[in-house]
Write a protein that holds these residues in place. Structure first.
Motif, PDB file in Angstrom:
ATOM      1  N   LEU A  15       0.816  -1.212   0.000  1.00  0.00           N
ATOM      2  CA  LEU A  15       0.000   0.000   0.000  1.00  0.00           C
ATOM      3  C   LEU A  15       0.854   1.268   0.000  1.00  0.00           C
ATOM      4  N   GLY A  16       2.179   1.092  -0.103  1.00  0.00           N
ATOM      5  CA  GLY A  16       3.068   2.242  -0.207  1.00  0.00           C
ATOM      6  C   GLY A  16       3.726   2.671   1.085  1.00  0.00           C
ATOM      7  N   MET A  17       3.531   1.909   2.178  1.00  0.00           N
ATOM      8  CA  MET A  17       4.154   2.259   3.450  1.00  0.00           C
ATOM      9  C   MET A  17       5.591   1.744   3.489  1.00  0.00           C
ATOM     10  N   GLN A  18       6.425   2.393   4.296  1.00  0.00           N
ATOM     11  CA  GLN A  18       7.766   1.893   4.586  1.00  0.00           C
ATOM     12  C   GLN A  18       7.692   1.150   5.918  1.00  0.00           C
ATOM     13  N   VAL A  19       7.998  -0.132   5.902  1.00  0.00           N
ATOM     14  CA  VAL A  19       7.824  -0.972   7.085  1.00  0.00           C
ATOM     15  C   VAL A  19       9.154  -1.630   7.452  1.00  0.00           C
ATOM     16  N   SER A  20       9.526  -1.503   8.728  1.00  0.00           N
ATOM     17  CA  SER A  20      10.721  -2.158   9.256  1.00  0.00           C
ATOM     18  C   SER A  20      10.316  -3.104  10.381  1.00  0.00           C
ATOM     19  N   VAL A  21      11.005  -4.208  10.471  1.00  0.00           N
ATOM     20  CA  VAL A  21      10.788  -5.176  11.547  1.00  0.00           C
ATOM     21  C   VAL A  21      12.115  -5.407  12.245  1.00  0.00           C
ATOM     22  N   ILE A  22      12.124  -5.322  13.574  1.00  0.00           N
ATOM     23  CA  ILE A  22      13.286  -5.782  14.324  1.00  0.00           C
ATOM     24  C   ILE A  22      12.840  -6.950  15.179  1.00  0.00           C
ATOM     25  N   THR A  23      13.622  -8.005  15.131  1.00  0.00           N
ATOM     26  CA  THR A  23      13.228  -9.242  15.776  1.00  0.00           C
ATOM     27  C   THR A  23      14.475 -10.038  16.135  1.00  0.00           C
ATOM     28  N   THR A  24      14.295 -11.158  16.790  1.00  0.00           N
ATOM     29  CA  THR A  24      15.430 -12.018  17.127  1.00  0.00           C
ATOM     30  C   THR A  24      15.558 -13.134  16.098  1.00  0.00           C
ATOM     31  N   VAL A  25      16.621 -13.895  16.227  1.00  0.00           N
ATOM     32  CA  VAL A  25      16.848 -15.026  15.320  1.00  0.00           C
ATOM     33  C   VAL A  25      16.082 -16.259  15.774  1.00  0.00           C
ATOM     34  N   ALA A  26      15.216 -16.114  16.771  1.00  0.00           N
ATOM     35  CA  ALA A  26      14.513 -17.270  17.342  1.00  0.00           C
ATOM     36  C   ALA A  26      13.737 -18.034  16.283  1.00  0.00           C
ATOM     37  N   ASN A  27      13.947 -19.332  16.261  1.00  0.00           N
ATOM     38  CA  ASN A  27      13.196 -20.254  15.406  1.00  0.00           C
ATOM     39  C   ASN A  27      12.933 -21.496  16.237  1.00  0.00           C
ATOM     40  N   GLY A  28      11.984 -21.349  17.186  1.00  0.00           N
ATOM     41  CA  GLY A  28      11.829 -22.386  18.190  1.00  0.00           C
ATOM     42  C   GLY A  28      13.049 -22.356  19.100  1.00  0.00           C
ATOM     43  N   LYS A  29      13.628 -23.511  19.334  1.00  0.00           N
ATOM     44  CA  LYS A  29      14.837 -23.567  20.152  1.00  0.00           C
ATOM     45  C   LYS A  29      16.096 -23.342  19.332  1.00  0.00           C
ATOM     46  N   GLU A  30      15.920 -23.292  18.010  1.00  0.00           N
ATOM     47  CA  GLU A  30      17.052 -23.077  17.118  1.00  0.00           C
ATOM     48  C   GLU A  30      17.185 -21.595  16.785  1.00  0.00           C
ATOM     49  N   ALA A  31      18.247 -21.250  16.046  1.00  0.00           N
ATOM     50  CA  ALA A  31      18.469 -19.880  15.597  1.00  0.00           C
ATOM     51  C   ALA A  31      18.456 -19.837  14.074  1.00  0.00           C
ATOM     52  N   LEU A  32      17.772 -18.854  13.521  1.00  0.00           N
ATOM     53  CA  LEU A  32      17.744 -18.701  12.070  1.00  0.00           C
ATOM     54  C   LEU A  32      19.144 -18.366  11.548  1.00  0.00           C
ATOM     55  N   PRO A  33      19.548 -18.979  10.431  1.00  0.00           N
ATOM     56  CA  PRO A  33      20.864 -18.688   9.851  1.00  0.00           C
ATOM     57  C   PRO A  33      20.805 -17.421   8.996  1.00  0.00           C
ATOM     58  N   VAL A  34      20.774 -16.269   9.643  1.00  0.00           N
ATOM     59  CA  VAL A  34      20.626 -14.992   8.936  1.00  0.00           C
ATOM     60  C   VAL A  34      21.693 -14.017   9.419  1.00  0.00           C
ATOM     61  N   PRO A  35      22.011 -12.991   8.604  1.00  0.00           N
ATOM     62  CA  PRO A  35      22.967 -11.969   9.048  1.00  0.00           C
ATOM     63  C   PRO A  35      22.443 -11.245  10.288  1.00  0.00           C
ATOM     64  N   ILE A  36      23.335 -10.901  11.192  1.00  0.00           N
ATOM     65  CA  ILE A  36      22.948 -10.287  12.459  1.00  0.00           C
ATOM     66  C   ILE A  36      23.063  -8.768  12.358  1.00  0.00           C
ATOM     67  N   GLY A  37      21.949  -8.078  12.641  1.00  0.00           N
ATOM     68  CA  GLY A  37      21.945  -6.623  12.703  1.00  0.00           C
ATOM     69  C   GLY A  37      22.041  -5.915  11.373  1.00  0.00           C
ATOM     70  N   ILE A  38      22.089  -6.656  10.285  1.00  0.00           N
ATOM     71  CA  ILE A  38      22.224  -6.060   8.953  1.00  0.00           C
ATOM     72  C   ILE A  38      20.849  -6.018   8.292  1.00  0.00           C
ATOM     73  N   PRO A  39      20.391  -4.850   7.861  1.00  0.00           N
ATOM     74  CA  PRO A  39      19.056  -4.783   7.247  1.00  0.00           C
ATOM     75  C   PRO A  39      19.006  -5.553   5.930  1.00  0.00           C
ATOM     76  N   GLU A  40      17.975  -6.349   5.768  1.00  0.00           N
ATOM     77  CA  GLU A  40      17.759  -7.024   4.491  1.00  0.00           C
ATOM     78  C   GLU A  40      16.279  -6.994   4.174  1.00  0.00           C
ATOM     79  N   LYS A  41      15.973  -6.922   2.892  1.00  0.00           N
ATOM     80  CA  LYS A  41      14.574  -6.834   2.486  1.00  0.00           C
ATOM     81  C   LYS A  41      13.990  -8.229   2.300  1.00  0.00           C
TER      82      LYS A  41
END
Length: 364
Positions: A15-41
Motif C-alpha cells: 500500500l506504499g508504506m515503509q515498514v521495518s521489523v526488528i526481531t530475534t533469530v529465534a526459530n523455536g529452540k534453534e536460531a535462524l541462519p541470517v545476518p545479524i543486525g544487517i538490514p535485508e529486504k
C-alpha cells in the motif's frame, strides 16, 4: 503470530508504506541462519535480526533493545506484538522513556484463561508494579471483539481498535472435496494438542452420539499429553474413529480441511483462531465454542455453529450440525467466497492504517 505479522507488514508495503521489523533469530529452540543486525529486504519489508541470549521463550536480546533505543523516535508508528517476554516488555518500556506511544497486540496473552492458568505469581506481581503502567502507555490492538473485552477487564479505559489477523488463504473450494456420505459426519480438528483446546470435553461428547462420525486430528503437542488424550479415547471406546495425523502444512493441510464436513474447535479460549478462517476459506463450516474470538463472526454470517464450553454444549450442537450439514454441503462455494471478500489482505491492511492514522492524530 509470526506469520500474520509478516503478512500484515507485506500488505502495508504493497500500500506504499515503509515498514521495518526488528526481531530475534529465534526459530523455536534453534536460531535462524541470517545476518545479524544487517538490514535485508524480505518481500519489501526491511528486517533486522538480533541474537538472543536465552534459548527459551523469553528471547532476551540486548542488541535488539539497543537498536530500538537508538531508532524508536524515527518511526511514525511502532507496533509491539506479544507480551510476557524480554523483547515486548522492555520494548514497551523504551517507548515510554522515549515519549513514544506504541500500538500493542497481546496475541491472547492477557486473557482471563491465560491468567488463571499461569503458575507464576511473579507475573501478577509484575503487572501490579509495572506492567499495568506500561500497558496504559500503549494503544491496544485486539484481533476480535472478545479479545478486546477480555483486555479491557484489566484496563477499562484502554484506547483500542479491533482488526483481524491477516493470513494466507487458499483461492477457494478445494477440488479434492469428496462426494458427501449422508450417513457419516466427517470431522476435523486442527490446532496444537494442548489442554486449552478442549479435546477432553469433545471426546466424551463424541462418545454419546448416536450417528456415524469420524474425526481426524491435525496437530501435535507434548508427548505426555498426547498419550493422555489417546488413553481417554480408549477408555471412552472411540479410539477406532480417531485418526491422529500429526502436524500438516500447506496444501496438505488445506486438502484435509476441505475433505471434512465440519471443523470442530472446542477451545476454552482463543483470541482469534486462524484455523477457522482457513477452514471457511475452503468451504468447510465450523463448530466453535463461544470462547473463540471468531465465534461472533461465524454466528453473524451463519457459517457454522457456536456452543458453550462444555461436553453437554458440544454434544447438543454436534447433533444439530449433523441434522443440518446437508444444507452446508451445498453452500461451500458461497462460504469460501464470503471469507475471501471479508478478509482480503488489502482490506485488512487498510483497517490497520486507518487505526494508526486515527490514534496518531488524536489529541493527547
Amino acid at each position: 503470530p509470526t506469520r500474520s505479522v509478516s503478512r500484515l507488514a507485506e500488505a502495508q508495503v504493497q500500500l506504499g508504506m515503509q515498514v521495518s521489523v526488528i526481531t530475534t533469530v529465534a526459530n523455536g529452540k534453534e536460531a535462524l541462519p541470517v545476518p545479524i543486525g544487517i538490514p535485508e529486504k524480505v518481500d519489501g519489508v526491511v528486517v533486522r535480526y538480533y541474537r538472543r541470549w536465552t534459548g527459551d521463550h523469553t528471547h532476551l536480546s540486548p542488541a535488539l533493545m539497543a537498536q530500538l533505543w537508538r531508532t524508536v523516535r524515527q518511526y511514525d508508528v511502532v507496533h509491539i506484538h506479544s507480551w510476557w517476554n524480554l523483547v515486548a516488555i522492555p520494548g514497551a518500556l523504551i517507548c515510554w522513556l522515549k515519549g513514544v506511544r506504541p500500538f500493542f497486540s497481546p496475541r491472547g496473552m492477557l486473557s482471563p484463561y491465560g491468567r488463571e492458568q499461569s503458575k507464576f505469581v511473579a507475573k501478577a506481581l509484575f503487572h501490579r508494579l509495572l506492567g499495568r503502567r506500561l500497558l496504559m502507555q500503549t494503544i491496544l490492538h485486539a484481533t476480535s471483539i472478545q479479545e478486546a473485552q477480555e483486555a479491557l477487564l484489566l484496563l477499562p479505559d484502554w484506547p483500542f481498535f479491533v482488526a483481524p489477523n491477516l493470513i494466507d488463504l487458499p483461492a477457494g473450494v478445494s477440488a479434492s472435496y469428496p462426494v458427501p456420505e449422508p450417513s457419516l459426519l466427517r470431522l476435523v480438528f486442527l490446532s496444537r494438542l494442548h489442554p486449552k483446546k478442549g479435546l477432553d470435553l469433545l471426546f466424551p461428547a463424541l462418545a454419546t452420539l448416536d450417528f456415524h462420525w469420524h474425526l481426524e486430528l491435525i496437530g501435535a503437542g507434548e508427548p505426555a499429553y498426547e498419550a493422555e488424550l489417546k488413553a481417554l479415547a480408549t477408555s471412552l471406546g472411540i479410539s477406532d474413529r480417531l485418526h491422529w495425523l500429526g502436524w500438516l502444512e500447506g496444501d496438505t493441510k488445506f486438502d484435509k480441511l476441505a475433505q471434512a464436513d465440519l471443523l470442530v474447535l472446542p477451545s476454552r479460549n482463543e483470541n482469534f483462531a486462524n484455523v477457522v478462517l482457513e477452514s471457511l476459506a475452503v468451504g468447510t463450516p465450523v463448530l466453535l465454542t463461544d470462547q473463540v474470538g471468531m465465534s461472533e463472526y461465524v454466528a453473524e454470517k451463519g457459517l457454522g455453529w457456536v456452543c458453550a464450553v462444555s461436553t453437554e454444549g458440544l454434544k447438543v450442537t454436534l447433533k444439530k450440525a449433523y441434522l443440518q450439514i446437508d444444507e452446508y454441503r451445498t453452500q461451500r462455494t458461497q462460504i469460501a467466497r464470503s471469507v475471501s471478500d471479508d478478509f482480503a489482505p488489502k482490506q485488512i491492511a487498510l483497517q490497520y492504517l486507518a487505526a494508526y492514522e486515527k490514534f496518531c492524530h488524536a489529541p493527547g
